[in-house]
Design a protein around this motif. Structure first.
Motif, PDB file in Angstrom:
ATOM      1  N   LEU A 246       3.805  15.228   7.606  1.00 14.07           N
ATOM      2  CA  LEU A 246       2.569  14.743   7.152  1.00 14.07           C
ATOM      3  C   LEU A 246       2.381  14.992   5.434  1.00 14.07           C
ATOM      4  O   LEU A 246       1.763  14.195   4.699  1.00 14.07           O
ATOM      5  CB  LEU A 246       1.438  15.321   7.881  1.00 14.07           C
ATOM      6  CG  LEU A 246       1.173  14.840   9.352  1.00 14.07           C
ATOM      7  CD1 LEU A 246       0.171  15.515  10.040  1.00 14.07           C
ATOM      8  CD2 LEU A 246       1.131  13.340   9.399  1.00 14.07           C
ATOM      9  N   ALA A 247       2.870  16.094   5.093  1.00 11.93           N
ATOM     10  CA  ALA A 247       3.195  16.381   3.796  1.00 11.93           C
ATOM     11  C   ALA A 247       3.810  15.266   2.974  1.00 11.93           C
ATOM     12  O   ALA A 247       3.641  14.827   1.879  1.00 11.93           O
ATOM     13  CB  ALA A 247       3.363  17.883   3.322  1.00 11.93           C
ATOM     14  N   ALA A 248       4.996  15.265   3.460  1.00 12.60           N
ATOM     15  CA  ALA A 248       5.920  14.063   2.897  1.00 12.60           C
ATOM     16  C   ALA A 248       5.238  12.751   2.943  1.00 12.60           C
ATOM     17  O   ALA A 248       5.435  12.030   2.281  1.00 12.60           O
ATOM     18  CB  ALA A 248       7.534  14.111   3.603  1.00 12.60           C
ATOM     19  N   PHE A 249       4.283  12.366   4.157  1.00 12.16           N
ATOM     20  CA  PHE A 249       3.822  11.247   4.028  1.00 12.16           C
ATOM     21  C   PHE A 249       2.639  11.029   2.904  1.00 12.16           C
ATOM     22  O   PHE A 249       2.494  10.152   2.295  1.00 12.16           O
ATOM     23  CB  PHE A 249       2.946  11.081   5.398  1.00 12.16           C
ATOM     24  CG  PHE A 249       2.035  10.007   5.400  1.00 12.16           C
ATOM     25  CD1 PHE A 249       2.374   8.637   5.501  1.00 12.16           C
ATOM     26  CD2 PHE A 249       0.621  10.324   5.494  1.00 12.16           C
ATOM     27  CE1 PHE A 249       1.488   7.639   5.557  1.00 12.16           C
ATOM     28  CE2 PHE A 249      -0.493   9.288   5.588  1.00 12.16           C
ATOM     29  CZ  PHE A 249       0.116   7.852   5.504  1.00 12.16           C
ATOM     30  N   ALA A 250       2.188  12.226   2.448  1.00 14.69           N
ATOM     31  CA  ALA A 250       1.070  12.259   1.482  1.00 14.69           C
ATOM     32  C   ALA A 250       1.636  11.955   0.260  1.00 14.69           C
ATOM     33  O   ALA A 250       1.263  11.359  -0.530  1.00 14.69           O
ATOM     34  CB  ALA A 250       0.272  13.637   1.467  1.00 14.69           C
ATOM     35  N   VAL A 251       2.894  12.506  -0.147  1.00 19.21           N
ATOM     36  CA  VAL A 251       3.822  12.371  -1.332  1.00 19.21           C
ATOM     37  C   VAL A 251       3.984  10.863  -1.361  1.00 19.21           C
ATOM     38  O   VAL A 251       3.913  10.259  -2.533  1.00 19.21           O
ATOM     39  CB  VAL A 251       4.917  13.383  -1.292  1.00 19.21           C
ATOM     40  CG1 VAL A 251       5.924  12.896  -2.594  1.00 19.21           C
ATOM     41  CG2 VAL A 251       4.407  14.765  -1.485  1.00 19.21           C
ATOM     42  N   VAL A 252       4.470  10.360  -0.329  1.00 23.35           N
ATOM     43  CA  VAL A 252       5.234   9.036  -0.692  1.00 23.35           C
ATOM     44  C   VAL A 252       3.979   8.069  -0.813  1.00 23.35           C
ATOM     45  O   VAL A 252       3.924   7.166  -1.529  1.00 23.35           O
ATOM     46  CB  VAL A 252       5.708   8.441   0.888  1.00 23.35           C
ATOM     47  CG1 VAL A 252       5.802   7.241   0.946  1.00 23.35           C
ATOM     48  CG2 VAL A 252       7.332   9.167   1.115  1.00 23.35           C
ATOM     49  N   GLU A 253       2.858   8.166  -0.005  1.00 20.84           N
ATOM     50  CA  GLU A 253       1.532   7.285  -0.374  1.00 20.84           C
ATOM     51  C   GLU A 253       1.097   7.674  -1.624  1.00 20.84           C
ATOM     52  O   GLU A 253       0.557   6.550  -2.207  1.00 20.84           O
ATOM     53  CB  GLU A 253       0.511   8.029   0.745  1.00 20.84           C
ATOM     54  CG  GLU A 253       0.819   7.772   2.292  1.00 20.84           C
ATOM     55  CD  GLU A 253       1.319   6.139   2.512  1.00 20.84           C
ATOM     56  OE1 GLU A 253       0.444   5.415   2.789  1.00 20.84           O
ATOM     57  OE2 GLU A 253       2.797   6.199   2.634  1.00 20.84           O
ATOM     58  N   ALA A 254       1.300   8.534  -2.467  1.00 15.51           N
ATOM     59  CA  ALA A 254       0.741   8.698  -3.804  1.00 15.51           C
ATOM     60  C   ALA A 254       1.754   8.181  -4.662  1.00 15.51           C
ATOM     61  O   ALA A 254       1.329   7.560  -5.919  1.00 15.51           O
ATOM     62  CB  ALA A 254       0.375  10.329  -3.920  1.00 15.51           C
ATOM     63  N   LEU A 255       3.080   7.973  -4.405  1.00 10.33           N
ATOM     64  CA  LEU A 255       3.907   7.213  -5.194  1.00 10.33           C
ATOM     65  C   LEU A 255       4.115   5.659  -5.095  1.00 10.33           C
ATOM     66  O   LEU A 255       4.377   5.148  -6.016  1.00 10.33           O
ATOM     67  CB  LEU A 255       5.201   8.085  -5.163  1.00 10.33           C
ATOM     68  CG  LEU A 255       5.060   9.551  -5.343  1.00 10.33           C
ATOM     69  CD1 LEU A 255       6.637  10.137  -5.268  1.00 10.33           C
ATOM     70  CD2 LEU A 255       4.869   9.679  -6.821  1.00 10.33           C
ATOM     71  N   THR A 256       4.005   5.246  -3.771  1.00  9.69           N
ATOM     72  CA  THR A 256       4.147   3.870  -3.326  1.00  9.69           C
ATOM     73  C   THR A 256       3.414   2.933  -4.034  1.00  9.69           C
ATOM     74  O   THR A 256       2.131   3.351  -4.141  1.00  9.69           O
ATOM     75  CB  THR A 256       4.633   3.641  -2.151  1.00  9.69           C
ATOM     76  OG1 THR A 256       4.926   2.428  -1.629  1.00  9.69           O
ATOM     77  CG2 THR A 256       3.113   3.891  -1.194  1.00  9.69           C
ATOM     78  N   ARG A 257       3.715   1.663  -4.172  1.00  9.91           N
ATOM     79  CA  ARG A 257       2.809   0.687  -4.910  1.00  9.91           C
ATOM     80  C   ARG A 257       1.704  -0.095  -3.698  1.00  9.91           C
ATOM     81  O   ARG A 257       0.729  -0.608  -3.974  1.00  9.91           O
ATOM     82  CB  ARG A 257       3.493  -0.263  -5.502  1.00  9.91           C
ATOM     83  CG  ARG A 257       4.151   0.247  -6.964  1.00  9.91           C
ATOM     84  CD  ARG A 257       4.717  -0.918  -7.511  1.00  9.91           C
ATOM     85  NE  ARG A 257       4.060  -1.875  -7.877  1.00  9.91           N
ATOM     86  CZ  ARG A 257       4.531  -2.927  -8.866  1.00  9.91           C
ATOM     87  NH1 ARG A 257       5.756  -3.391  -8.787  1.00  9.91           N
ATOM     88  NH2 ARG A 257       3.543  -3.904  -9.358  1.00  9.91           N
ATOM     89  N   ALA A 258       2.341   0.047  -2.580  1.00  8.34           N
ATOM     90  CA  ALA A 258       1.499  -0.484  -1.549  1.00  8.34           C
ATOM     91  C   ALA A 258       1.478   0.538  -0.355  1.00  8.34           C
ATOM     92  O   ALA A 258       2.107   0.364   0.900  1.00  8.34           O
ATOM     93  CB  ALA A 258       2.138  -1.778  -0.930  1.00  8.34           C
ATOM     94  N   PRO A 259       0.558   1.397  -0.443  1.00  5.72           N
ATOM     95  CA  PRO A 259       0.589   2.494   0.516  1.00  5.72           C
ATOM     96  C   PRO A 259       0.028   2.118   1.709  1.00  5.72           C
ATOM     97  O   PRO A 259      -0.832   1.208   1.989  1.00  5.72           O
ATOM     98  CB  PRO A 259      -0.287   3.767   0.006  1.00  5.72           C
ATOM     99  CG  PRO A 259      -1.172   2.905  -0.899  1.00  5.72           C
ATOM    100  CD  PRO A 259      -0.512   1.794  -1.512  1.00  5.72           C
TER     101      PRO A 259
END
Length: 508
Positions: A246-259
């Motif tokens: 879930l921490a990795a998910f939060a990082v990915v969502e903050a970086l991706t253009r279409a979360p």
């Protein structure tokens, strides 16, 4: 000449609400209806004691793990399409489960029910959010929906008991088929979806994989902790793994253009307060369901049907709090002035239950506690669900709605595991301290009641914590901004620009 009113006629909207609510009721009922039928299904299909939990767990893992994915799919393909697909899939999976001739077939059907439920539940709530935008209508619609969401679990105990006792355990699954057919027919004819507001972003596959795996690990960790204990190696591994994912998910969502889950959805302080309050409230509510069911059937020797009927006052209280208190006051009173008192009233109901004794009378102890809990939660949960979906962009309505369902699912799983562990530990300690040789039935009953009361005090604390969260996070300024966006979706950017405080002072 009067200008035409945009959107479907009022009568069509209210008829659509009937079928949206019916679909939601089916999902909520299924969370408890199978619990009552489980002993009969276990005997009929030869399921071992070690494996019987999977009849429940297969559903909760698929449902909890896929909720955010299901909510975003609804935003991408259209909420009505997701709603209809979810209904068809849920009905088909229920029919397969009812016809199961072995353990594997039943478990597969339950997992499919959970998967389609994860598509159906967010689409139902998001359809409600985008269909009813006028404040007065929205209050009434969410009042009805909140009553169903809160009281449906208790109603499932009644329906499950009746179907199992007077028909067959298979009808606890078959009953979804005619309900879904009615919902599908009404959904095709009456439900409308603003197609122009559909999201055209690509699906965030890394986010889907991370959050699904994380939520599955989290829910299964809580479920396993109930039987294995919190210190068991597998439980610790699952919970640590869930945290990492879930921490990795939060990082990915903050970086991706279409979360998959835009941070703007959960970092709004009112929505964050709503999600947290729903999750914490459900911890207390599911703990009460668990212990009160055990108390009525194990200590008071109620039959399954009698135990189910004994929950009717709570359901009536939730309907009253949601439709007659919150729905009438929501447009005149700030949400936190409904939610905080509602949660405190609910906590007072649980406090009454901590005074239970082995010989307590239902009318004197259980009945008033259920009424207070039902009225309090009904009053608090309805504005929470409204806040959770108010002010969000329409193409994010599905994922915002899915967060409500995720809060409920995680809260329910955590509440059941945590409070059951606390209760079981207190019961064992009580019996060990008072036993003179093998424990007698009277001592066992007294130990159970002692364990229930200890765990229920924890439930009181959790519900009071929800009240504190609401008082800190939910504010009138954010509510007014959300109300303007709901009433006039086209002014969203102007409203946010003009009224949003600096980032250093607020979460959103």
């Amino acid at each position: 000449m009067t200008a035409p009113v945009s959107g479907p006629p009022v009568s069509r909207r209210w008829i659509a609400l009937v079928f949206i609510a019916l679909a939601q009721l089916m999902v909520v009922l299924d969370a408890t209806i199978v619990n009552i039928a489980l002993p009969s299904a276990q005997h009929a299909l030869g399921i071992s004691d070690a494996d019987r939990q999977w009849v429940i767990t297969a559903y909760t893992l698929a449902f909890g793990g896929l909720l955010l994915f299901g909510g975003r799919v609804g935003d991408l393909i259209g909420r009505k399409h997701a709603f209809l697909i979810g209904l068809v899939g849920f009905a088909a999976a229920s029919a397969v489960g009812g016809a199961a001739n072995g353990e594997g077939m039943l478990l597969a059907a339950r997992a499919l029910q959970g998967a389609f439920g994860a598509l159906l539940a967010p689409s139902a709530l998001s359809l409600l959010a985008v269909t009813f935008t006028a404040p007065a209508e929205r209050a009434k619609a969410f009042g009805i929906y909140g009553a169903i969401a809160g009281g449906g679990a208790a109603l499932g105990l009644i329906v499950g008991g009746l179907l199992t006792e007077y028909l067959d355990w298979r009808w606890a699954l078959y009953v979804n088929v005619p309900v879904a057919v009615v919902g599908l027919t009404g959904g095709i004819v009456f439900v409308r979806d603003p197609v122009a507001d559909r999201s055209h972003s690509r699906l965030d596959l890394p986010g889907v994989v991370l959050v699904t795996a994380g939520l599955v690990a989290l829910v299964y960790g809580f479920t396993r902790a109930e039987s294995e204990g919190w210190g068991e190696r597998g439980v610790v591994g699952l919970l640590v793994g869930a945290g990492v994912l879930l921490a990795a998910f939060a990082v990915v969502e903050a970086l991706t253009r279409a979360p998959l889950l835009p941070m703007r959805v959960i970092l709004d302080r009112n929505r964050a307060g709503a999600y947290l309050s729903v999750g914490l409230s459900v911890i207390g509510m599911f703990g009460l369901f668990l212990f009160l069911t055990y108390y009525l059937q194990t200590v008071k020797r109620y039959s399954p049907v009698e135990a189910g009927l004994a929950f009717l006052p709570m359901t009536a209280g939730m309907i009253t709090g949601s439709t007659q208190i919150s729905a009438r006051l929501m447009n005149h009173v700030p949400a936190r002035l409904l939610m905080v008192p509602g949660l405190l009233v609910a906590a007072s109901g649980v406090v009454l239950l901590t005074r239970l004794q082995v010989d307590s009378a239902y009318a004197a102890s259980v009945l008033p506690a259920q009424l207070l809990l039902g009225i309090g939660l009904g009053t608090a949960l309805m504005p929470a669900m409204n806040l959770a979906t108010a002010g969000v962009d329409t193409h994010d309505a599905g994922i915002a709605s899915a967060m409500v369902n995720t809060s409920q699912q995680v809260g329910g799983s955590l509440g059941t595991a945590l409070l059951n562990t606390i209760g079981a530990t207190a019961t064992a300690s009580y019996i060990a301290a008072h036993a003179q040789g093998p424990p007698s039935p009277a001592l066992t009953a007294a130990g159970l009641v002692h364990g229930f009361t200890v765990a229920l005090w924890w439930a009181v604390g959790v519900i009071c914590l929800a009240a504190v969260v609401v008082s800190v996070l939910v504010n009138s300024r954010g509510e007014r901004r959300a109300a303007r966006v709901v009433a006039e979706p086209g002014v969203r950017e102007a409203v946010v620009t003009a009224e949003a405080p600096p980032p250093a002072r607020e979460l959103a």
